[in-house]
Design an enzyme around this catalytic site. Structure first.
Site, PDB file in Angstrom:
ATOM      1  N   LYS B  78       0.851  -1.192   0.000  1.00  0.00           N
ATOM      2  CA  LYS B  78       0.000   0.000   0.000  1.00  0.00           C
ATOM      3  C   LYS B  78       0.885   1.239   0.000  1.00  0.00           C
ATOM      4  O   LYS B  78       1.881   1.283   0.732  1.00  0.00           O
ATOM      5  CB  LYS B  78      -0.908  -0.024   1.241  1.00  0.00           C
ATOM      6  CG  LYS B  78      -1.958   1.097   1.282  1.00  0.00           C
ATOM      7  CD  LYS B  78      -2.879   0.955   2.501  1.00  0.00           C
ATOM      8  CE  LYS B  78      -3.963   2.027   2.537  1.00  0.00           C
ATOM      9  NZ  LYS B  78      -4.864   1.881   3.697  1.00  0.00           N
ATOM     10  N   SER B 159      -9.935   2.429   2.772  1.00  0.00           N
ATOM     11  CA  SER B 159      -8.965   3.088   1.916  1.00  0.00           C
ATOM     12  C   SER B 159      -8.015   2.137   1.201  1.00  0.00           C
ATOM     13  O   SER B 159      -7.386   2.534   0.216  1.00  0.00           O
ATOM     14  CB  SER B 159      -8.124   4.063   2.742  1.00  0.00           C
ATOM     15  OG  SER B 159      -7.295   3.365   3.671  1.00  0.00           O
ATOM     16  N   SER B 183     -10.369   0.324   7.077  1.00  0.00           N
ATOM     17  CA  SER B 183      -9.730   0.399   5.763  1.00  0.00           C
ATOM     18  C   SER B 183      -9.104  -0.895   5.272  1.00  0.00           C
ATOM     19  O   SER B 183      -8.682  -0.964   4.121  1.00  0.00           O
ATOM     20  CB  SER B 183      -8.659   1.494   5.766  1.00  0.00           C
ATOM     21  OG  SER B 183      -9.258   2.752   5.640  1.00  0.00           O
TER      22      SER B 183
END
Lengths: 489, 493
Positions: B78, B159, B183
């Site tokens: 990420k 997210s 998330s």
């Protein structure tokens, strides 16, 4: 209460003073990063990723900084909060990489404490006074903007960014510039004894925010102003003097004091407005979520306590009570930790306390003053001084010979014994030699002899002086006295 | 030969070890998949050379008999984790072009364990969002489509939407996520994969671009529970550089995996039955209860009475911390600097931050600044912290009756991109089931349970006691075995 008052056109005004002292913690590394915290390095050479607030960087408290603040708290007899917490003080400035300063608003490390300032009649401090300290908290310093490097741009030096500071907040217990000065000097002395701050105001490792208000006797506290970042004892006193008088002028002219932040100008000794309360930042303090609350064990606090040296007040009392040194000498010898250290080294070398105290106060301080040197840089070591004093005690040197030998020690760096031997400065108690000189002196001064014998006994000193002069100062004064009395009959 | 990109982490690790294929073969296959999936926009930076270099090292290590736990396994990272010499942006314009000189603790642990990096995965800007529509680098698109012929682009959740999309599309076998209010779990649910947010403090936050420090926690996302356990073992661990990191040994979660839940009591919190929740989600929840019973667990009803206050409290605390955490992006030292002619320092700040932050980030900075302001602090921030304490107490009281909790992960299946982006409140409601756990710092996992009528995945959430990731993973495994979730998105990209 000090006798200090401002004489206005409408009467007398009292002054109320509180000081917030920012003291840089003596520590190899910064409060929350491993970067070095020393002064004077090339710009931006002591900056870690944390200090530059790179993305994802996190603060980790430096135990040594916490320890130093706790020791400082213990030295002013303050409450140590076993549970404290760091808060963020949010504001934008180019010298503040995180966009917030990590400080302690809600739960400071150190609570209520106090210190004593001494009576000083000349300065209008009629008796010793206790000044309260409200709290000590630890926080990060900011970096430094440099405006003189480029015609249109400002540069940022982050070496100081993240350096640990103690903010030592006094109670508004001071009522004259002299008291504020005495408080600062005492605080500085304690910090230096403890070793938690070098107290060097020129290098910025200690600076004060000065809160001043004025009021009529017996009235409520007036509105205060805060003059920021004043960096010497003298300037603090000047700032108070100016600010108190300015406030009286404003009030007597029918005006009101605005609560505001002011700046001190060392060149003029005046203060000017920086920003008013209305323009004050909203710092949006909140607990720093990157840091856990700081919890101290009893053992940690006790270790801090055990590590404290003898502090100035205790030391001075001991000098008077145990060593028999005069109160004045004891006060001077303990005022600065370096002086006390030097003096105690001298005692450790075997010097007698009272004699040593007198000698340091007169001979050593006189010489250092003349040479413009501090006691740490004294050309004569405690061991060398002890040898000199021993030569006086055992009768080898008279007081005046000792002065001569000391001068030569300062010049050459040689030991007292070496100088005495080489220059033949040993005092003599040889009665035969002294009697011969006395006989000669009396023969050469028949007029004075006549006057003395007819009652002008004050001339005794004249004969002593002549005898000593003739013997180049080397005669034992006690023996000279005794033999002269006999000869003058 | 099997299609290597169909393999999960355990299968790659074991097959590589057994000599079924080379690490280079694996890395090349995934590199090709990544290169062929631009339309999903799951990556901000692709790093095929790094994946190949790690693979070559793994092949050498295998030859010399010095395999590491993740040798031969390529993963996605990420783009919230700082990666040395590789651009790290948090999907923001303000950090566009920022190349760290340091490696985050978690990513560094994964590389040290032998994993290779396929690329930096897209996300909601600064991890703020539930749909991956707030990235400066464009929306991530879910590989899933509704089965009714509608080709509307769907949200991969957020997210960690680049992560979920890439795993669901078989571009990576597993990847890192971060979870502040859901998330990891919500995007896992939206895309039919698994993801676990461990106990707060298990994974170091050092080197992860901060959103809300007291909530942020890294965790793995992968195709199944075992793969999550493997990754988590190689991400977790004490880090002296993070004061909130837990100084505890890392358990051998994978070795202790067991779908046998005998003796475990599963709590069903009544407050999670919210109005307007689709019947299909309710039905899946009932199904999940039946599966856990079947695995030997006892089912008990519990109450978490302050649940309804969790979302408002979260949307005070998280923005408050964010407003301060994001103050460092000021144009002074790195990242974007917008310096209009004649600008002073304040002008530079304003211009830089106006240009550098997206709308959602600005919204949260404004909310956070407001709730911390003098005069509002007690009414908002202090009150929210009290709520947080009460939420944690709710869980503590529930643990007197049960060992874990089962809930839906999200109140809906994936929605279409653009459907909620104009309505922040509707968007925030996505986190209603995940936020309480974040506020309490507890471990929680989402596993796929089935599909809705439109063929979209639905997830079940398992919440455990602090530090009891093992029971969470075990319950996840029990559901996984019984759900037999094999559905995958048909390739259209």
């Amino acid at each position: 209460m000090s006798s200090y008052r401002i004489q206005g056109t409408t009467g007398e005004w009292e002054v109320v003073i509180g000081l917030e002292v920012h003291a840089q913690v003596t520590s190899n590394s910064k409060l929350f990063s491993g970067a070095a915290a020393s002064f004077g390095a090339e710009p931006n050479t002591q900056v870690s990723l944390v200090d530059a607030a790179m993305p994802g960087m996190l603060p980790v408290p430096n135990a040594e900084c916490i320890r130093q603040a706790v020791r400082t708290g213990l030295a002013i007899d303050a409450q140590i909060n076993r549970w404290s917490r760091f808060d963020r003080k949010n504001y934008f400035y180019a010298d503040l990489p995180q966009g917030y300063q990590i400080s302690q608003l809600y739960h400071p490390l150190v609570g209520e404490g106090h210190l004593e300032i001494d009576a000083d009649e000349k300065a209008g401090i009629l008796e010793a006074k206790r000044i309260g300290v409200e709290r000590i908290h630890v926080e990060q310093d900011a970096g430094k903007l440099m405006h003189d490097q480029h015609p249109t741009r400002s540069y940022v030096d982050l070496n100081r960014s993240g350096v640990a500071l103690m903010e030592i907040v006094s109670r508004p217990d001071m009522t004259s510039p002299a008291e504020a000065g005495a408080y600062l000097r005492k605080l500085r002395a304690i910090l230096r004894y403890v070793g938690s701050c070098d107290g060097n105001m020129e290098e910025g490792s200690m600076r004060a925010d000065v809160n001043v208000s004025v009021r009529r006797a017996g009235e409520e506290l007036g509105t205060r102003t805060e003059t920021k970042n004043v960096n010497s004892v003298r300037f603090v006193m000047q700032a108070i003097e100016h600010e108190a008088n300015r406030q009286v002028d404003v009030l007597e002219a029918g005006g009101k004091i605005v609560q505001e932040t002011r700046l001190f100008n060392p060149d003029t000794g005046t203060t000017r407005s920086m920003r008013s309360k209305e323009d004050a930042h909203d710092y949006r303090y909140f607990p720093d979520p990157d840091l856990l609350p700081l919890e101290l064990t009893e053992a940690f606090v006790e270790e801090c306590r055990a590590s404290l040296p003898e502090l100035p007040d205790a030391k001075r009392a001991r000098y008077v009570d145990v060593l028999g040194i005069s109160a004045y000498n004891a006060a001077v010898l303990t005022a600065e930790v370096e002086t006390a250290r030097w003096f105690e080294a001298l005692l450790d070398e075997g010097a007698e306390a009272k004699q040593a105290a007198n000698w340091v106060m007169s001979e050593l301080f006189g010489a250092l003053n003349r040479l413009g040197k501090s006691i740490e840089d004294s050309p004569v070591s405690p061991a060398q001084a002890a040898e000199l004093l021993t030569l006086v005690t055992d009768g080898t040197l008279s007081g005046s010979l000792a002065k001569q030998v000391f001068e030569k020690m300062l010049e050459t760096g040689d030991s007292a014994g070496t100088i005495v031997e080489r220059d033949g400065l040993k005092q003599t108690s040889d009665t035969g030699a002294i009697e011969a000189v006395i006989a000669d002196v009396l023969a050469k001064n028949p007029g004075q002899l006549e006057q003395y014998r007819s009652g002008k006994e004050a001339l005794f000193g004249f004969f002593v002086g002549q005898t000593m002069k003739a013997m180049a100062g080397k005669a034992n004064p006690a023996v000279v006295n005794e033999l002269l009395k006999k000869a003058l009959g | 030969m099997t299609n290597l990109t169909d393999l999960g982490i355990a299968a790659i690790r074991d097959g590589f070890k057994a000599g079924d294929f080379t690490a280079r073969d694996v890395a090349s296959a995934f590199n090709d998949a990544v290169a062929g999936a631009k339309s999903l926009n799951a990556f901000i930076v692709e790093t095929p050379e790094i994946a190949l270099a790690a693979a070559d090292q793994a092949d050498k290590d295998r030859a010399s008999g010095s395999l590491k736990p993740l040798s031969g396994v390529p993963i996605g990272m990420k783009d919230l984790f700082a990666t040395k010499d590789v651009q790290t942006t948090a999907a923001s314009h303000i950090l566009e072009g920022f190349v760290p000189q340091y490696e985050s603790t978690v990513s560094g642990k994964l590389w040290n364990a032998g994993a290779g990096m396929l690329g930096k995965l897209n996300l909601d800007q600064f991890a703020m969002g539930s749909s991956n529509e707030t990235s400066f680098f464009g929306n991530v698109i879910s590989p899933w489509r509704r089965n009714n012929g509608d080709t509307a682009a769907l949200a991969p959740g957020g997210s960690s939407g680049g992560t979920s999309s890439a795993i669901a599309a078989r571009l990576v076998p597993g990847a890192t996520g971060t979870d502040t209010g859901g998330s990891i779990r919500q995007p896992a649910a939206f895309t039919g994969i698994s993801g676990i947010k461990p106990t707060y403090g298990r994974c170091s936050r050092w080197g992860i671009v901060a959103f809300a420090s007291s909530l942020d926690q890294a965790g793995p996302m992968a195709r199944d529970v075992r793969d999550c356990a493997i990754l988590l073992e190689n991400m977790a661990g004490f880090d002296p550089k993070d004061s909130t990191s837990l100084d505890l040994p890392v358990p051998n979660w994978e070795a202790a995996l067991s779908a046998d839940l005998k003796g475990k009591r599963v709590g069903i919190p009544k407050e999670y039955r919210v109005d307007g929740m689709p019947a299909e989600i309710d039905a899946l929840w009932e199904q999940g209860i039946a599966w856990l019973k079947d695995a030997g667990a006892e089912i008990v009803n519990v109450s978490l009475p302050h649940t309804q206050y969790a979302l408002p409290a979260y949307y005070i605390i998280a923005p408050a911390e964010a407003s301060s955490n994001l103050a460092r992006y000021d144009g002074v030292r790195y990242g974007l600097r917008d310096l209009p002619d004649g600008a002073n320092l304040q002008d530079m700040y304003a211009a830089t931050r106006a240009a550098g932050f997206g709308d959602e980030v600005k919204r949260r900075i404004l909310i956070g600044t407001y709730v911390l302001s003098a005069g509002f602090y007690d009414a908002y921030y202090t009150q929210a912290q009290k709520v947080r304490t009460l939420i944690a107490r709710d869980f503590d009281q529930a643990w007197e009756k049960c060992d874990l909790l089962l809930t839906p992960t999200a109140p809906s299946a994936a929605f279409g991109l653009g459907e909620k982006s104009d309505d922040p409140l509707a968007m925030y409601l996505n986190d209603v089931f995940t936020v309480p756990t974040s506020l309490a710092g507890l471990p929680a996992m989402s596993v796929p349970g089935g599909l809705d009528a439109l063929g979209l995945p639905l997830g079940l959430q398992i919440i455990g006691k602090a530090l009891d990731e093992q029971t969470v993973l075990n319950a996840g495994l029990a559901i996984e075995e019984r759900a037999g979730f094999t559905a995958r998105a048909d390739k259209w990209w």
